[in-house]
Write a protein that holds these residues in place. Sequence first.
Motif, PDB file in Angstrom:
ATOM      1  N   ILE A   9       0.955  -1.389  -0.149  1.00  0.00           N
ATOM      2  CA  ILE A   9      -0.068  -0.112  -0.180  1.00  0.00           C
ATOM      3  C   ILE A   9       0.815   1.164  -0.489  1.00  0.00           C
ATOM      4  O   ILE A   9       1.610   1.315   1.047  1.00  0.00           O
ATOM      5  CB  ILE A   9      -0.992   0.242   1.058  1.00  0.00           C
ATOM      6  CG1 ILE A   9      -2.059  -1.036   1.030  1.00  0.00           C
ATOM      7  CG2 ILE A   9      -1.443   1.172   1.336  1.00  0.00           C
ATOM      8  CD1 ILE A   9      -2.594  -1.511   2.675  1.00  0.00           C
ATOM      9  N   VAL A  10       1.063   2.153  -0.906  1.00  0.00           N
ATOM     10  CA  VAL A  10       1.518   3.131  -0.652  1.00  0.00           C
ATOM     11  C   VAL A  10       0.916   4.416  -0.832  1.00  0.00           C
ATOM     12  O   VAL A  10      -0.312   4.518  -2.378  1.00  0.00           O
ATOM     13  CB  VAL A  10       2.350   3.539  -2.428  1.00  0.00           C
ATOM     14  CG1 VAL A  10       3.088   4.702  -2.561  1.00  0.00           C
ATOM     15  CG2 VAL A  10       3.347   2.283  -2.552  1.00  0.00           C
ATOM     16  N   LEU A  11       0.855   5.193  -0.134  1.00  0.00           N
ATOM     17  CA  LEU A  11      -0.069   6.534   0.272  1.00  0.00           C
ATOM     18  C   LEU A  11       0.264   7.665  -0.741  1.00  0.00           C
ATOM     19  O   LEU A  11       1.681   7.894  -1.052  1.00  0.00           O
ATOM     20  CB  LEU A  11      -0.414   6.940   1.216  1.00  0.00           C
ATOM     21  CG  LEU A  11      -0.469   5.918   2.480  1.00  0.00           C
ATOM     22  CD1 LEU A  11      -1.473   6.470   3.701  1.00  0.00           C
ATOM     23  CD2 LEU A  11      -2.225   5.117   1.627  1.00  0.00           C
ATOM     24  N   ARG A  12      -0.282   8.594  -1.202  1.00  0.00           N
ATOM     25  CA  ARG A  12       0.376  10.051  -1.452  1.00  0.00           C
ATOM     26  C   ARG A  12       0.435  11.021  -1.463  1.00  0.00           C
ATOM     27  O   ARG A  12      -0.226  11.246  -0.553  1.00  0.00           O
ATOM     28  CB  ARG A  12      -1.094  10.179  -3.061  1.00  0.00           C
ATOM     29  CG  ARG A  12      -0.844   9.199  -4.213  1.00  0.00           C
ATOM     30  CD  ARG A  12      -1.425   8.965  -4.941  1.00  0.00           C
ATOM     31  NE  ARG A  12      -1.683  10.194  -6.300  1.00  0.00           N
ATOM     32  CZ  ARG A  12      -2.862  11.153  -6.927  1.00  0.00           C
ATOM     33  NH1 ARG A  12      -3.506  10.690  -7.535  1.00  0.00           N
ATOM     34  NH2 ARG A  12      -2.036  12.328  -7.254  1.00  0.00           N
ATOM     35  N   TYR A  27      -7.457   8.547  14.593  1.00  0.00           N
ATOM     36  CA  TYR A  27      -8.444   7.529  14.506  1.00  0.00           C
ATOM     37  C   TYR A  27      -7.361   6.451  13.901  1.00  0.00           C
ATOM     38  O   TYR A  27      -8.335   5.942  13.730  1.00  0.00           O
ATOM     39  CB  TYR A  27      -8.649   8.152  13.697  1.00  0.00           C
ATOM     40  CG  TYR A  27      -9.666   9.253  14.710  1.00  0.00           C
ATOM     41  CD1 TYR A  27     -11.393   9.571  15.440  1.00  0.00           C
ATOM     42  CD2 TYR A  27      -9.513  11.589  14.063  1.00  0.00           C
ATOM     43  CE1 TYR A  27     -11.858  10.203  15.935  1.00  0.00           C
ATOM     44  CE2 TYR A  27     -10.641  12.112  15.054  1.00  0.00           C
ATOM     45  CZ  TYR A  27     -11.546  11.437  15.392  1.00  0.00           C
ATOM     46  OH  TYR A  27     -12.375  12.736  16.103  1.00  0.00           O
ATOM     47  N   ARG A  28      -6.780   5.891  13.799  1.00  0.00           N
ATOM     48  CA  ARG A  28      -5.712   5.686  12.758  1.00  0.00           C
ATOM     49  C   ARG A  28      -6.644   5.110  12.143  1.00  0.00           C
ATOM     50  O   ARG A  28      -7.122   4.193  11.468  1.00  0.00           O
ATOM     51  CB  ARG A  28      -6.066   3.966  13.491  1.00  0.00           C
ATOM     52  CG  ARG A  28      -5.792   3.674  15.300  1.00  0.00           C
ATOM     53  CD  ARG A  28      -4.218   3.700  15.881  1.00  0.00           C
ATOM     54  NE  ARG A  28      -3.774   2.764  15.370  1.00  0.00           N
ATOM     55  CZ  ARG A  28      -3.060   1.940  15.364  1.00  0.00           C
ATOM     56  NH1 ARG A  28      -1.772   2.833  15.752  1.00  0.00           N
ATOM     57  NH2 ARG A  28      -2.363   0.606  15.316  1.00  0.00           N
ATOM     58  N   LEU A  77       2.032   2.055   7.788  1.00  0.00           N
ATOM     59  CA  LEU A  77       1.701   3.147   7.419  1.00  0.00           C
ATOM     60  C   LEU A  77       2.071   3.991   8.410  1.00  0.00           C
ATOM     61  O   LEU A  77       2.376   5.565   7.542  1.00  0.00           O
ATOM     62  CB  LEU A  77       0.742   2.636   6.074  1.00  0.00           C
ATOM     63  CG  LEU A  77      -0.192   1.696   5.603  1.00  0.00           C
ATOM     64  CD1 LEU A  77      -1.407   1.594   5.161  1.00  0.00           C
ATOM     65  CD2 LEU A  77       0.966   2.208   4.284  1.00  0.00           C
ATOM     66  N   LEU A  78       1.172   4.395   9.806  1.00  0.00           N
ATOM     67  CA  LEU A  78       1.336   5.901  10.511  1.00  0.00           C
ATOM     68  C   LEU A  78       2.787   5.468  10.457  1.00  0.00           C
ATOM     69  O   LEU A  78       3.102   6.660  10.504  1.00  0.00           O
ATOM     70  CB  LEU A  78       0.548   5.310  11.654  1.00  0.00           C
ATOM     71  CG  LEU A  78      -1.475   5.741  12.003  1.00  0.00           C
ATOM     72  CD1 LEU A  78      -1.533   4.752  12.861  1.00  0.00           C
ATOM     73  CD2 LEU A  78      -1.163   7.436  11.191  1.00  0.00           C
ATOM     74  N   SER A  79       3.255   4.781  10.535  1.00  0.00           N
ATOM     75  CA  SER A  79       4.790   5.103  11.435  1.00  0.00           C
ATOM     76  C   SER A  79       5.600   5.659  10.008  1.00  0.00           C
ATOM     77  O   SER A  79       6.454   6.255  10.360  1.00  0.00           O
ATOM     78  CB  SER A  79       5.797   3.785  11.663  1.00  0.00           C
ATOM     79  OG  SER A  79       4.907   3.795  13.030  1.00  0.00           O
ATOM     80  N   GLN A  80       5.750   5.081   8.851  1.00  0.00           N
ATOM     81  CA  GLN A  80       6.037   5.611   8.051  1.00  0.00           C
ATOM     82  C   GLN A  80       6.020   6.598   6.878  1.00  0.00           C
ATOM     83  O   GLN A  80       6.773   7.471   6.177  1.00  0.00           O
ATOM     84  CB  GLN A  80       5.961   4.480   6.470  1.00  0.00           C
ATOM     85  CG  GLN A  80       6.881   5.418   5.406  1.00  0.00           C
ATOM     86  CD  GLN A  80       6.517   4.020   4.092  1.00  0.00           C
ATOM     87  OE1 GLN A  80       5.537   2.661   4.721  1.00  0.00           O
ATOM     88  NE2 GLN A  80       6.813   3.864   3.282  1.00  0.00           N
TER      89      GLN A  80
END
Length: 479
Positions: A9-12, A27-28, A77-80
Amino acid sequence: MEPELTDPIVLRTAHLHMLSREQAWHYRVLPKQAAPGMLELYCEEQADMEALKEELEIISGLEIRLFPVGEEVVSRLLSQYYMQESAAAGQVLTPVNQNAEDFLIQLIREAKNLKSSDIHIERYEKKCRVRIRIDGNMVERHLLKSENYPALINKIKIKAELDIAEKRLPQDGRINFSHQQYQFDIRVSVLPTLYGEKVVLRLLNNDAAGIELDSLGFGATDLANYLQGAKRPNGLLLISGPTGSGKTTTLYATLKLLNKETRNILTIEDPVEYTLEGVNQVQLRESIGLTFGAALRTFLRQDPDVIMVGEIRDPETAGMAIRAALTGHLVLSTIHTNSAWGIVSRLIDMGVPAFQVADTLNTAAAQRLIRLLCPHCKVRKAFSDTLYPGQFKPYYEVSHHYVAGGCEQCYHTGYKGRKAVYEVIPVDLELAREIKSGNAQITELLNARGIRTLAENAFRIFSEGDTTLEEIYPLLFNY
Protein backbone atom coordinates in the motif's frame (compact mmCIF):
# COMPACT_ATOMS: atom_id res chain seq x y z
CA MET A 1 -11.38 -7.97 1.32
CA GLU A 2 -8.70 -7.07 3.86
CA PRO A 3 -5.24 -6.68 2.25
CA GLU A 4 -2.48 -9.04 3.36
CA LEU A 5 0.38 -7.57 5.39
CA THR A 6 2.65 -7.93 2.38
CA ASP A 7 0.41 -5.85 0.10
CA PRO A 8 2.41 -2.79 -0.99
CA ILE A 9 0.00 0.00 0.00
CA VAL A 10 1.46 3.33 -1.11
CA LEU A 11 -0.09 6.62 -0.03
CA ARG A 12 0.11 9.71 -2.19
CA THR A 13 1.73 12.78 -0.64
CA ALA A 14 -1.03 14.95 -2.12
CA HIS A 15 -3.56 13.21 0.14
CA LEU A 16 -1.52 13.19 3.36
CA HIS A 17 -2.34 16.83 4.14
CA MET A 18 -6.05 16.06 4.27
CA LEU A 19 -5.40 14.64 7.76
CA SER A 20 -3.25 16.14 10.47
CA ARG A 21 -0.73 13.92 12.21
CA GLU A 22 -2.86 14.01 15.37
CA GLN A 23 -6.05 13.01 13.51
CA ALA A 24 -4.32 10.14 11.70
CA TRP A 25 -2.86 8.67 14.90
CA HIS A 26 -5.92 9.33 17.09
CA TYR A 27 -8.44 7.73 14.73
CA ARG A 28 -5.93 5.24 13.23
CA VAL A 29 -6.89 6.22 9.67
CA LEU A 30 -4.95 7.01 6.49
CA PRO A 31 -5.99 8.69 3.21
CA LYS A 32 -6.58 6.20 0.39
CA GLN A 33 -8.15 8.38 -2.30
CA ALA A 34 -9.80 11.80 -2.57
CA ALA A 35 -12.40 13.37 -4.85
CA PRO A 36 -14.40 16.61 -4.64
CA GLY A 37 -16.44 16.43 -1.42
CA MET A 38 -15.31 12.87 -0.62
CA LEU A 39 -12.40 11.17 1.15
CA GLU A 40 -11.60 7.45 1.24
CA LEU A 41 -9.70 6.25 4.29
CA TYR A 42 -7.92 3.09 5.34
CA CYS A 43 -8.77 2.24 8.93
CA GLU A 44 -8.62 -0.55 11.49
CA GLU A 45 -11.64 -2.82 11.85
CA GLN A 46 -13.72 -1.45 14.75
CA ALA A 47 -16.92 -2.46 16.54
CA ASP A 48 -18.77 0.71 15.52
CA MET A 49 -17.56 1.71 12.08
CA GLU A 50 -20.61 3.91 11.50
CA ALA A 51 -19.81 6.06 14.56
CA LEU A 52 -16.23 6.50 13.36
CA LYS A 53 -17.47 7.48 9.90
CA GLU A 54 -19.91 10.08 11.32
CA GLU A 55 -17.27 11.65 13.60
CA LEU A 56 -14.77 11.94 10.75
CA GLU A 57 -17.42 13.51 8.48
CA ILE A 58 -18.18 16.15 11.14
CA ILE A 59 -14.46 16.96 11.53
CA SER A 60 -13.61 17.05 7.82
CA GLY A 61 -16.86 18.30 6.30
CA LEU A 62 -16.49 15.61 3.62
CA GLU A 63 -18.23 12.38 2.78
CA ILE A 64 -16.11 9.61 4.31
CA ARG A 65 -15.70 6.08 2.97
CA LEU A 66 -13.84 3.62 5.19
CA PHE A 67 -11.76 0.65 4.01
CA PRO A 68 -10.78 -1.68 6.87
CA VAL A 69 -7.28 -3.17 6.82
CA GLY A 70 -5.21 -5.05 9.40
CA GLU A 71 -3.94 -3.35 12.56
CA GLU A 72 -0.32 -4.04 11.60
CA VAL A 73 -0.85 -2.48 8.17
CA VAL A 74 -2.23 0.72 9.76
CA SER A 75 0.64 0.85 12.28
CA ARG A 76 3.20 0.46 9.51
CA LEU A 77 1.67 3.16 7.32
CA LEU A 78 1.23 5.60 10.22
CA SER A 79 4.89 5.22 11.19
CA GLN A 80 6.00 5.55 7.59
CA TYR A 81 3.88 8.50 6.45
CA TYR A 82 3.05 10.36 9.66
CA MET A 83 6.43 10.14 11.38
CA GLN A 84 6.62 11.10 15.02
CA GLU A 85 9.86 11.72 16.87
CA SER A 86 10.14 12.79 20.49
CA ALA A 87 12.16 15.95 20.88
CA ALA A 88 14.82 16.37 23.55
CA ALA A 89 12.31 17.81 25.97
CA GLY A 90 10.05 14.80 25.48
CA GLN A 91 7.45 16.70 23.47
CA VAL A 92 5.97 15.17 20.33
CA LEU A 93 6.47 17.22 17.18
CA THR A 94 3.68 19.61 16.34
CA PRO A 95 2.18 19.19 12.84
CA VAL A 96 3.63 21.28 10.03
CA ASN A 97 1.10 23.71 8.54
CA GLN A 98 2.25 25.04 5.17
CA ASN A 99 -0.25 27.90 5.32
CA ALA A 100 1.22 29.22 8.58
CA GLU A 101 3.48 32.26 8.67
CA ASP A 102 6.20 30.24 10.37
CA PHE A 103 6.00 27.29 7.96
CA LEU A 104 9.73 27.52 7.24
CA ILE A 105 10.57 27.33 10.95
CA GLN A 106 8.19 24.39 11.40
CA LEU A 107 9.74 22.61 8.42
CA ILE A 108 13.32 23.03 9.69
CA ARG A 109 12.33 22.00 13.19
CA GLU A 110 10.57 18.88 11.89
CA ALA A 111 13.56 17.87 9.76
CA LYS A 112 15.98 18.38 12.65
CA ASN A 113 13.90 16.25 15.04
CA LEU A 114 13.60 13.50 12.44
CA LYS A 115 17.44 13.53 12.25
CA SER A 116 17.39 14.63 8.62
CA SER A 117 20.58 15.95 7.02
CA ASP A 118 19.02 17.88 4.11
CA ILE A 119 15.76 19.54 3.07
CA HIS A 120 15.02 19.69 -0.68
CA ILE A 121 12.42 22.23 -1.84
CA GLU A 122 11.61 21.60 -5.50
CA ARG A 123 9.31 22.93 -8.20
CA TYR A 124 8.07 21.02 -11.25
CA GLU A 125 5.55 21.74 -13.99
CA LYS A 126 2.50 20.57 -12.04
CA LYS A 127 3.62 20.33 -8.41
CA CYS A 128 5.95 21.67 -5.75
CA ARG A 129 7.27 19.35 -3.07
CA VAL A 130 9.49 19.09 -0.01
CA ARG A 131 11.69 16.05 0.51
CA ILE A 132 14.04 15.31 3.39
CA ARG A 133 17.02 12.97 3.58
CA ILE A 134 17.00 10.49 6.50
CA ASP A 135 19.83 7.97 6.89
CA GLY A 136 20.94 8.73 3.34
CA ASN A 137 17.53 8.14 1.69
CA MET A 138 15.11 10.77 0.38
CA VAL A 139 11.57 10.86 1.81
CA GLU A 140 8.79 13.01 0.34
CA ARG A 141 7.15 14.93 3.21
CA HIS A 142 5.02 17.76 1.81
CA LEU A 143 3.36 18.98 -1.38
CA LEU A 144 3.24 22.77 -1.58
CA LYS A 145 0.69 25.01 -3.26
CA SER A 146 2.21 26.66 -6.31
CA GLU A 147 1.08 30.10 -5.14
CA ASN A 148 2.97 29.65 -1.84
CA TYR A 149 6.24 28.53 -3.43
CA PRO A 150 7.77 31.93 -4.45
CA ALA A 151 7.13 33.42 -1.00
CA LEU A 152 8.83 30.46 0.69
CA ILE A 153 11.89 30.75 -1.57
CA ASN A 154 12.12 34.48 -0.88
CA LYS A 155 11.93 33.90 2.88
CA ILE A 156 14.84 31.49 2.64
CA LYS A 157 16.83 33.93 0.49
CA ILE A 158 16.25 36.79 2.92
CA LYS A 159 17.34 34.70 5.91
CA ALA A 160 20.44 33.55 3.99
CA GLU A 161 21.18 37.15 2.86
CA LEU A 162 20.87 36.28 -0.82
CA ASP A 163 19.57 38.41 -3.72
CA ILE A 164 15.81 37.80 -4.03
CA ALA A 165 15.75 39.54 -7.44
CA GLU A 166 18.33 37.15 -8.94
CA LYS A 167 16.53 34.09 -10.28
CA ARG A 168 18.82 33.16 -13.18
CA LEU A 169 22.07 32.27 -11.38
CA PRO A 170 22.90 29.80 -8.60
CA GLN A 171 23.42 31.31 -5.15
CA ASP A 172 24.91 29.99 -1.91
CA GLY A 173 24.33 31.30 1.59
CA ARG A 174 24.10 30.41 5.24
CA ILE A 175 21.41 30.73 7.92
CA ASN A 176 22.07 30.78 11.66
CA PHE A 177 18.90 29.08 12.88
CA SER A 178 17.92 29.97 16.44
CA HIS A 179 14.47 29.01 17.71
CA GLN A 180 13.55 27.91 21.24
CA GLN A 181 15.93 25.03 22.12
CA TYR A 182 17.27 24.81 18.54
CA GLN A 183 20.60 26.44 17.67
CA PHE A 184 22.48 25.36 14.53
CA ASP A 185 23.67 26.56 11.11
CA ILE A 186 22.09 25.80 7.74
CA ARG A 187 23.94 25.85 4.42
CA VAL A 188 21.67 27.14 1.64
CA SER A 189 22.07 26.32 -2.06
CA VAL A 190 19.72 27.85 -4.65
CA LEU A 191 19.67 26.41 -8.18
CA PRO A 192 17.61 27.80 -11.10
CA THR A 193 15.72 24.96 -12.83
CA LEU A 194 13.29 24.76 -15.74
CA TYR A 195 10.19 25.57 -13.64
CA GLY A 196 11.68 27.69 -10.86
CA GLU A 197 14.35 27.70 -8.22
CA LYS A 198 15.26 24.54 -6.28
CA VAL A 199 16.61 25.05 -2.76
CA VAL A 200 18.60 22.60 -0.67
CA LEU A 201 19.06 23.29 3.03
CA ARG A 202 21.92 21.33 4.65
CA LEU A 203 21.38 21.14 8.41
CA LEU A 204 24.78 21.45 10.07
CA ASN A 205 25.62 20.19 13.54
CA ASN A 206 27.54 22.90 15.37
CA ASP A 207 28.39 20.74 18.36
CA ALA A 208 31.45 18.54 17.91
CA ALA A 209 31.56 17.58 21.59
CA GLY A 210 30.01 14.15 20.99
CA ILE A 211 32.28 13.12 18.11
CA GLU A 212 34.84 10.48 19.08
CA LEU A 213 37.08 8.48 16.73
CA ASP A 214 36.49 5.21 18.56
CA SER A 215 32.70 5.48 18.06
CA LEU A 216 32.66 6.09 14.29
CA GLY A 217 33.12 2.50 13.09
CA PHE A 218 36.89 1.84 12.98
CA GLY A 219 38.03 -1.72 13.57
CA ALA A 220 40.77 -2.14 16.17
CA THR A 221 43.62 -2.44 13.62
CA ASP A 222 42.29 0.36 11.41
CA LEU A 223 41.91 2.69 14.41
CA ALA A 224 45.48 1.96 15.57
CA ASN A 225 46.83 2.65 12.06
CA TYR A 226 44.79 5.83 11.73
CA LEU A 227 45.86 7.17 15.14
CA GLN A 228 49.47 6.44 14.27
CA GLY A 229 49.17 8.72 11.24
CA ALA A 230 47.20 11.42 13.10
CA LYS A 231 49.81 11.65 15.85
CA ARG A 232 52.76 12.07 13.49
CA PRO A 233 54.16 15.63 13.48
CA ASN A 234 54.06 16.08 9.72
CA GLY A 235 52.84 14.60 6.46
CA LEU A 236 49.53 14.14 4.64
CA LEU A 237 46.58 12.26 6.13
CA LEU A 238 43.94 11.92 3.41
CA ILE A 239 40.45 10.39 3.50
CA SER A 240 38.69 9.42 0.27
CA GLY A 241 35.06 8.72 -0.44
CA PRO A 242 32.00 10.09 -2.24
CA THR A 243 29.97 13.08 -1.08
CA GLY A 244 28.01 12.32 2.07
CA SER A 245 30.19 9.43 3.25
CA GLY A 246 31.11 11.04 6.59
CA LYS A 247 34.67 12.13 5.72
CA THR A 248 34.30 15.56 7.35
CA THR A 249 32.97 14.04 10.57
CA THR A 250 36.05 11.80 10.75
CA LEU A 251 38.32 14.80 10.23
CA TYR A 252 36.58 16.76 12.99
CA ALA A 253 36.94 13.81 15.36
CA THR A 254 40.65 13.83 14.48
CA LEU A 255 40.94 17.58 15.11
CA LYS A 256 39.20 17.13 18.46
CA LEU A 257 41.85 14.57 19.40
CA LEU A 258 44.70 16.86 18.27
CA ASN A 259 43.22 20.03 19.75
CA LYS A 260 45.66 20.90 22.53
CA GLU A 261 46.72 24.23 23.98
CA THR A 262 50.24 23.57 22.71
CA ARG A 263 49.16 23.26 19.06
CA ASN A 264 48.14 25.90 16.51
CA ILE A 265 45.41 24.37 14.33
CA LEU A 266 44.04 26.11 11.21
CA THR A 267 41.22 24.94 8.93
CA ILE A 268 39.83 26.12 5.60
CA GLU A 269 36.37 24.62 4.95
CA ASP A 270 33.38 24.80 2.63
CA PRO A 271 31.27 25.03 4.69
CA VAL A 272 32.34 25.15 8.36
CA GLU A 273 30.14 22.27 9.55
CA TYR A 274 31.18 22.13 13.21
CA THR A 275 32.76 24.67 15.52
CA LEU A 276 35.65 23.64 17.74
CA GLU A 277 36.85 25.86 20.56
CA GLY A 278 40.59 26.43 20.16
CA VAL A 279 40.66 25.77 16.41
CA ASN A 280 41.00 28.68 13.95
CA GLN A 281 38.39 27.96 11.29
CA VAL A 282 38.13 29.82 7.98
CA GLN A 283 35.12 29.76 5.63
CA LEU A 284 35.94 29.36 1.92
CA ARG A 285 34.83 32.37 -0.19
CA GLU A 286 35.79 31.76 -3.80
CA SER A 287 33.80 34.79 -5.01
CA ILE A 288 36.36 37.13 -3.40
CA GLY A 289 39.41 34.96 -4.09
CA LEU A 290 39.58 33.08 -0.78
CA THR A 291 40.18 29.65 -2.28
CA PHE A 292 41.73 26.56 -0.69
CA GLY A 293 45.05 27.36 -2.38
CA ALA A 294 45.03 31.04 -1.35
CA ALA A 295 44.18 30.16 2.25
CA LEU A 296 46.95 27.56 2.40
CA ARG A 297 49.53 30.10 1.25
CA THR A 298 48.51 32.39 4.10
CA PHE A 299 48.33 29.52 6.59
CA LEU A 300 52.03 28.79 6.06
CA ARG A 301 52.79 32.29 7.42
CA GLN A 302 50.55 31.72 10.47
CA ASP A 303 52.98 29.33 12.26
CA PRO A 304 50.63 26.31 12.13
CA ASP A 305 51.18 22.85 13.60
CA VAL A 306 48.12 21.21 12.04
CA ILE A 307 46.25 22.29 8.90
CA MET A 308 42.89 20.92 7.79
CA VAL A 309 41.79 21.52 4.18
CA GLY A 310 38.15 20.73 3.41
CA GLU A 311 38.95 19.07 0.08
CA ILE A 312 41.83 18.67 -2.36
CA ARG A 313 39.98 19.31 -5.59
CA ASP A 314 42.52 20.87 -7.96
CA PRO A 315 46.29 20.86 -8.75
CA GLU A 316 46.87 24.17 -6.93
CA THR A 317 45.41 22.89 -3.66
CA ALA A 318 47.26 19.57 -4.03
CA GLY A 319 50.55 21.38 -4.60
CA MET A 320 50.08 23.66 -1.60
CA ALA A 321 49.10 20.74 0.65
CA ILE A 322 52.25 18.85 -0.41
CA ARG A 323 54.35 21.97 0.25
CA ALA A 324 52.85 22.36 3.71
CA ALA A 325 53.53 18.70 4.52
CA LEU A 326 57.11 18.95 3.24
CA THR A 327 57.80 21.97 5.47
CA GLY A 328 56.96 20.10 8.66
CA HIS A 329 53.19 20.41 9.10
CA LEU A 330 50.51 17.76 9.57
CA VAL A 331 47.90 18.27 6.83
CA LEU A 332 44.47 16.63 7.00
CA SER A 333 42.14 16.65 4.01
CA THR A 334 39.64 14.74 1.86
CA ILE A 335 39.86 13.66 -1.77
CA HIS A 336 37.52 11.87 -4.17
CA THR A 337 38.70 8.37 -5.11
CA ASN A 338 37.22 4.87 -4.93
CA SER A 339 39.76 3.31 -2.57
CA ALA A 340 42.50 4.21 -0.12
CA TRP A 341 45.36 3.33 -2.48
CA GLY A 342 43.56 5.23 -5.26
CA ILE A 343 44.58 8.41 -3.42
CA VAL A 344 48.13 7.90 -4.70
CA SER A 345 47.16 7.80 -8.39
CA ARG A 346 44.73 10.72 -7.89
CA LEU A 347 47.49 12.96 -6.52
CA ILE A 348 49.82 11.95 -9.35
CA ASP A 349 47.06 12.67 -11.89
CA MET A 350 46.82 16.16 -10.36
CA GLY A 351 50.45 16.76 -11.25
CA VAL A 352 52.15 15.94 -7.96
CA PRO A 353 55.42 14.08 -8.64
CA ALA A 354 55.44 10.49 -7.36
CA PHE A 355 58.51 11.09 -5.19
CA GLN A 356 56.73 13.96 -3.39
CA VAL A 357 53.66 11.79 -2.77
CA ALA A 358 55.95 9.09 -1.34
CA ASP A 359 57.75 11.60 0.90
CA THR A 360 54.61 13.25 2.32
CA LEU A 361 51.67 10.78 2.39
CA ASN A 362 51.67 9.13 5.81
CA THR A 363 48.11 7.69 5.90
CA ALA A 364 45.59 6.93 3.15
CA ALA A 365 42.05 6.07 4.20
CA ALA A 366 38.80 5.32 2.39
CA GLN A 367 35.36 5.64 3.97
CA ARG A 368 31.72 4.78 3.26
CA LEU A 369 28.49 4.93 5.26
CA ILE A 370 26.14 1.96 5.47
CA ARG A 371 22.71 1.78 7.06
CA LEU A 372 22.31 -0.45 10.09
CA LEU A 373 19.38 -2.80 10.55
CA CYS A 374 16.84 -1.86 13.19
CA PRO A 375 17.61 -4.22 16.11
CA HIS A 376 13.92 -4.35 17.06
CA CYS A 377 12.59 -5.88 13.85
CA LYS A 378 15.38 -7.43 11.75
CA VAL A 379 14.48 -10.87 10.38
CA ARG A 380 16.85 -13.85 10.26
CA LYS A 381 16.90 -15.94 7.06
CA ALA A 382 18.94 -18.72 5.50
CA PHE A 383 21.64 -17.49 3.10
CA SER A 384 22.78 -18.72 -0.30
CA ASP A 385 26.06 -17.81 -2.02
CA THR A 386 24.11 -17.17 -5.25
CA LEU A 387 23.05 -13.82 -3.76
CA TYR A 388 26.59 -12.41 -4.00
CA PRO A 389 27.67 -10.32 -7.00
CA GLY A 390 29.23 -12.28 -9.84
CA GLN A 391 32.91 -13.20 -9.34
CA PHE A 392 32.85 -12.12 -5.68
CA LYS A 393 34.53 -14.63 -3.39
CA PRO A 394 33.30 -14.42 0.22
CA TYR A 395 35.97 -14.06 2.90
CA TYR A 396 34.33 -16.81 4.95
CA GLU A 397 31.18 -18.89 4.95
CA VAL A 398 27.86 -17.27 5.93
CA SER A 399 25.00 -19.65 6.72
CA HIS A 400 22.33 -17.06 7.55
CA HIS A 401 21.76 -13.33 7.24
CA TYR A 402 19.31 -10.67 8.38
CA VAL A 403 16.91 -8.64 6.25
CA ALA A 404 14.96 -5.47 7.00
CA GLY A 405 11.65 -5.94 8.79
CA GLY A 406 9.82 -2.80 9.86
CA CYS A 407 8.43 -1.41 13.11
CA GLU A 408 7.46 1.90 14.71
CA GLN A 409 11.00 2.34 16.04
CA CYS A 410 12.38 2.70 12.48
CA TYR A 411 9.28 4.15 10.73
CA HIS A 412 8.89 0.71 9.10
CA THR A 413 12.01 1.22 6.98
CA GLY A 414 13.84 -1.68 8.65
CA TYR A 415 16.92 0.47 9.22
CA LYS A 416 17.98 2.65 12.15
CA GLY A 417 21.14 4.74 12.01
CA ARG A 418 24.32 4.46 9.97
CA LYS A 419 27.89 3.36 10.54
CA ALA A 420 31.14 4.23 8.81
CA VAL A 421 33.22 1.55 7.10
CA TYR A 422 36.93 2.23 6.71
CA GLU A 423 40.02 1.08 4.86
CA VAL A 424 43.22 2.52 6.36
CA ILE A 425 46.69 2.18 4.82
CA PRO A 426 49.66 3.47 6.87
CA VAL A 427 52.39 4.39 4.38
CA ASP A 428 55.74 2.99 5.55
CA LEU A 429 59.14 3.02 3.84
CA GLU A 430 58.40 -0.07 1.74
CA LEU A 431 55.09 1.30 0.47
CA ALA A 432 56.78 4.67 -0.20
CA ARG A 433 59.29 2.87 -2.45
CA GLU A 434 56.37 1.25 -4.33
CA ILE A 435 54.83 4.70 -4.87
CA LYS A 436 58.12 6.05 -6.28
CA SER A 437 58.43 3.06 -8.61
CA GLY A 438 54.83 3.48 -9.82
CA ASN A 439 53.75 0.01 -8.73
CA ALA A 440 49.96 -0.11 -8.25
CA GLN A 441 49.82 -3.88 -7.52
CA ILE A 442 50.34 -3.88 -3.77
CA THR A 443 47.64 -6.32 -2.67
CA GLU A 444 50.16 -8.84 -1.30
CA LEU A 445 51.96 -6.14 0.69
CA LEU A 446 48.69 -4.95 2.23
CA ASN A 447 47.62 -8.52 3.06
CA ALA A 448 50.97 -9.11 4.77
CA ARG A 449 50.30 -6.06 6.95
CA GLY A 450 46.78 -7.22 7.86
CA ILE A 451 45.14 -4.28 6.06
CA ARG A 452 41.41 -4.92 5.59
CA THR A 453 39.74 -3.48 2.50
CA LEU A 454 36.42 -1.63 2.46
CA ALA A 455 34.78 -4.78 1.11
CA GLU A 456 36.22 -6.97 3.88
CA ASN A 457 35.17 -4.60 6.67
CA ALA A 458 31.69 -4.19 5.18
CA PHE A 459 31.40 -7.99 4.82
CA ARG A 460 32.27 -8.40 8.51
CA ILE A 461 29.41 -6.07 9.53
CA PHE A 462 27.06 -8.02 7.24
CA SER A 463 28.15 -11.40 8.61
CA GLU A 464 27.59 -10.15 12.18
CA GLY A 465 23.96 -9.41 11.28
CA ASP A 466 24.15 -5.61 11.63
CA THR A 467 23.31 -4.75 8.01
CA THR A 468 21.92 -6.29 4.83
CA LEU A 469 23.61 -7.61 1.72
CA GLU A 470 21.87 -4.86 -0.28
CA GLU A 471 23.66 -2.18 1.78
CA ILE A 472 27.16 -3.58 1.24
CA TYR A 473 26.53 -4.86 -2.31
CA PRO A 474 28.21 -1.86 -4.06
CA LEU A 475 31.37 -2.39 -1.96
CA LEU A 476 31.81 -6.03 -2.96
CA PHE A 477 32.98 -5.21 -6.48
CA ASN A 478 36.69 -4.81 -7.13
CA TYR A 479 37.59 -1.24 -7.97
